[in-house]
Design an enzyme around this catalytic site. Structure first.
Site, PDB file in Angstrom:
ATOM      1  N   GLY A 172       0.849  -1.184   0.000  1.00 18.07           N
ATOM      2  CA  GLY A 172       0.000   0.000   0.000  1.00 18.07           C
ATOM      3  C   GLY A 172       0.876   1.221   0.000  1.00 18.07           C
ATOM      4  N   CYS A 173       0.305   2.346  -0.246  1.00 14.71           N
ATOM      5  CA  CYS A 173       1.100   3.570  -0.403  1.00 14.71           C
ATOM      6  C   CYS A 173       1.433   4.193   0.939  1.00 14.71           C
ATOM      7  CB  CYS A 173       0.319   4.546  -1.263  1.00 14.71           C
ATOM      8  SG  CYS A 173       1.121   6.110  -1.534  1.00 14.71           S
ATOM      9  N   MET A 174       0.498   4.100   1.891  1.00 12.09           N
ATOM     10  CA  MET A 174       0.644   4.942   3.068  1.00 12.09           C
ATOM     11  C   MET A 174       1.036   4.215   4.352  1.00 12.09           C
ATOM     12  SD  MET A 174      -2.291   7.788   2.401  1.00 12.09           S
ATOM     13  CE  MET A 174      -3.648   6.674   2.186  1.00 12.09           C
TER      14      MET A 174
END
Lengths: 418, 152
Positions: free
Chosen positions: B52-54
């Protein structure tokens, strides 16, 4: 608004930020019943009424396809479209509006350079220099070219403050260097790269130079002839224009040597089944129906920022940045990521002991919009030894009072999560 | 019959909390409780990582008697709470039952208030759990050797 807030927001020179804010309708909305504090301008900026009106006018009153059709609306829309090209050219002091190629975003502009210039002019073993602080958009297209052509990617390092190490950059330059592709202003650290010096050094080594101006164009005047780069790319939506419009500025003598990027309508001179000849730049690189309304909206955005002057906007943003640096430093455990001298108004930060996403979630509920994550710059995160950061990026409408709101929201996150 | 009793408990609990702030606190409490049952460091491998990005999310998975059991954790506290909710909700189901869980189940948790992005993350997590369940059915069958890092 209280007198106290007005006093906090007062700039040290003539810049009426409240009048500017009134030009941006979205800034008056609330989120979670709290006034919106929009500090995610580095990702995308909000739009002034002038841009919204230009887009509305185009769709409601004056719209047709451009460069074709003998009817009134087509002519009028083409005029508005090409007039926007002239505005962009003047805004960055290009030698000619023919040097302005419209793309859909900065990423596409870089891909255009990689696919067209790169394929035509770069060979196996040729070296491309980028920096450690590039956005993925200025890394991946070159990796794709590396795979296709066998070019070599060299990475210019930064120091711990986030400044480009010029000595190391110079050391990378050599006979094999054919292209330098580097950011003007880091989207994560706010570091401003001395691009004019980079261009001088790159050209002296016999290389072409491309500058990614996605952040740089927003926060300072840009004069492409003074900088002297072969290519300067930026995107419209960060400079208060619509999304879906990017700009590639290329020096004409370089653009002329480049084959088309995509094939289709609007970019051809003559087509037969045996052979097709292509238009001159910039139309050679604009296949198919362009983002007509977005281009016209970008023209309106440029008129808007130019009415203040980029020097004025830069000075104001610097004042808010200075305030942020002082105010946020007071927070126990607040850590700035990127402290290069002369940096732009982008504040990346961490709060000791807390995950950036948790902090972002709490401050979001206070109405504060910040970006969190790796900011499309994973190699930079690796260099900094962090998974991600929070980022407050300041725009022309942000105020010192909003920095106070951010600071209080961070304090609240600490209390809640600590 | 699909046993979604734990999931229903979450739905009821969140329904009772009509105050946004309290829902938020509830998720944080879940995260803290989750912390009391630590996720072993050796399970935090790339193979178990949901990209995931965050934030980072690790999920491990096993099949016992034809039923799927999940455990997970995140480096972000709030996400840790959401991981707890998802893994507890949908553990104990067969691959077939797991496949019948829809995004509506996630929507019914009414976590949109916790920001839309988290809800998107929850949906991604559901798809990940379903994939693990289906892959296990196709390639491994039952595994009674305790929780093993899943290969996604």
């Amino acid at each position: 608004m209280t007198e106290q807030i007005k006093a906090t927001n007062q700039a040290n020179f003539s810049y009426d930020v409240e009048a500017v804010r009134a030009d941006f309708p979205i800034l008056s909305r609330t989120v979670y019943d709290k006034p919106l504090v929009y500090l995610d301008n580095g990702a995308s900026a909000q739009k002034p009424k002038a841009v919204i009106e230009a887009v509305r006018f185009c769709y409601e009153e004056q719209y047709a396809n451009v460069h074709r059709g003998a009817h009134y609306l087509s002519g009028a829309t083409t005029d508005a479209f090409e007039n926007a090209r002239v505005k962009v050219a003047r805004f960055i002091n290009a030698a000619s509006d023919d040097e302005i190629v419209f793309t859909h975003n900065a990423t596409e502009a870089i891909n255009l350079v990689a696919a067209s210039y790169g394929r035509a002019h770069l060979q196996a073993g040729d070296e491309i220099i980028i920096s450690e602080m590039e956005h993925h958009a200025n890394i991946v297209p070159w990796q794709m070219l590396r795979k296709e052509k066998g070019v070599v990617l060299k990475i210019a390092p930064i120091d711990d403050a986030g400044a480009l190490r010029m000595d190391a950059f110079e050391a990378l330059l050599g006979d094999k260097t054919k292209l330098v592709a580097i950011t003007h202003c880091s989207n994560v650290l706010g570091t401003v790269v001395p691009v004019k010096k980079i261009v001088q050094l790159g050209h002296a080594a016999g290389a072409r130079v491309m500058i990614d101006g996605s952040q740089g164009i927003v926060h300072a005047p840009v004069d492409v002839r003074d900088i002297g780069a072969d290519f300067y790319v930026f995107t419209g939506h960060k400079i208060y224009g619509p999304s879906g419009i990017g700009v590639l500025h290329g020096r004409m003598e370089v653009l002329e040597t480049m084959p088309p990027y995509q094939g289709g309508g609007d970019m051809i001179d003559r087509v037969t089944f045996e052979k097709t000849t292509f238009k001159e730049p910039p139309h050679r690189f604009e296949a198919g129906t362009p983002p007509i309304v977005q281009v016209i909206g970008l023209g309106a955005a440029i008129d808007y920022v130019a009415s203040f002057g980029m020097e004025t906007i830069a000075a104001y943003e610097h004042e808010v940045l200075t305030y942020a640096n002082e105010r946020l430093a007071d927070i126990d455990g607040f850590r700035f990521v990127g402290t290069a001298p002369g940096k732009g108004p982008i504040v990346s930060f961490l709060v000791d002991g807390l995950h950036p996403l948790d902090v972002a979630t709490v401050i979001d509920r206070e109405g504060v919009a910040c970006r969190v994550g790796h900011h499309c710059a994973e190699p930079l995160m690796d260099r900094l030894g962090v998974e991600g950061t929070l980022r407050a990026s300041i725009g022309m409408y942000n105020t010192k009072y909003e920095i106070d709101v951010l600071a209080r929201a961070v304090e609240k996150a600490k209390a809640k999560l600590g | 019959m699909t046993d979604l009793s734990r999931y229903e408990e979450f739905v009821e609990a969140l329904e009772m909390l009509d105050d946004e702030e309290m829902r938020f606190e509830y998720i944080l409490d879940l995260a803290k409780r989750h912390k009391d049952d630590p996720f072993p460091d050796e399970w935090m491998t790339d193979a178990n990582l949901m990209h995931g990005c965050m934030s980072k999310v690790w999920i491990v998975h096993e099949v016992r008697n034809g039923r799927n059991y999940f455990r997970g954790c995140s480096d972000a506290a709030i996400v840790n709470g959401l991981v707890a909710m998802m893994t507890e909700s949908f553990s104990g189901l067969t691959a077939e039952e797991l496949r019948a869980i829809t995004l509506d189940h996630v929507r019914k948790l009414n976590l949109g208030a916790l920001t839309t992005q988290r809800q998107v993350g929850m949906m991604a997590m559901l798809k990940h759990l379903q994939k693990l369940g289906v892959n296990a059915l196709a390639t491994k069958g039952d595994r009674d050797d305790g929780l093993q890092p899943a290969v996604s």
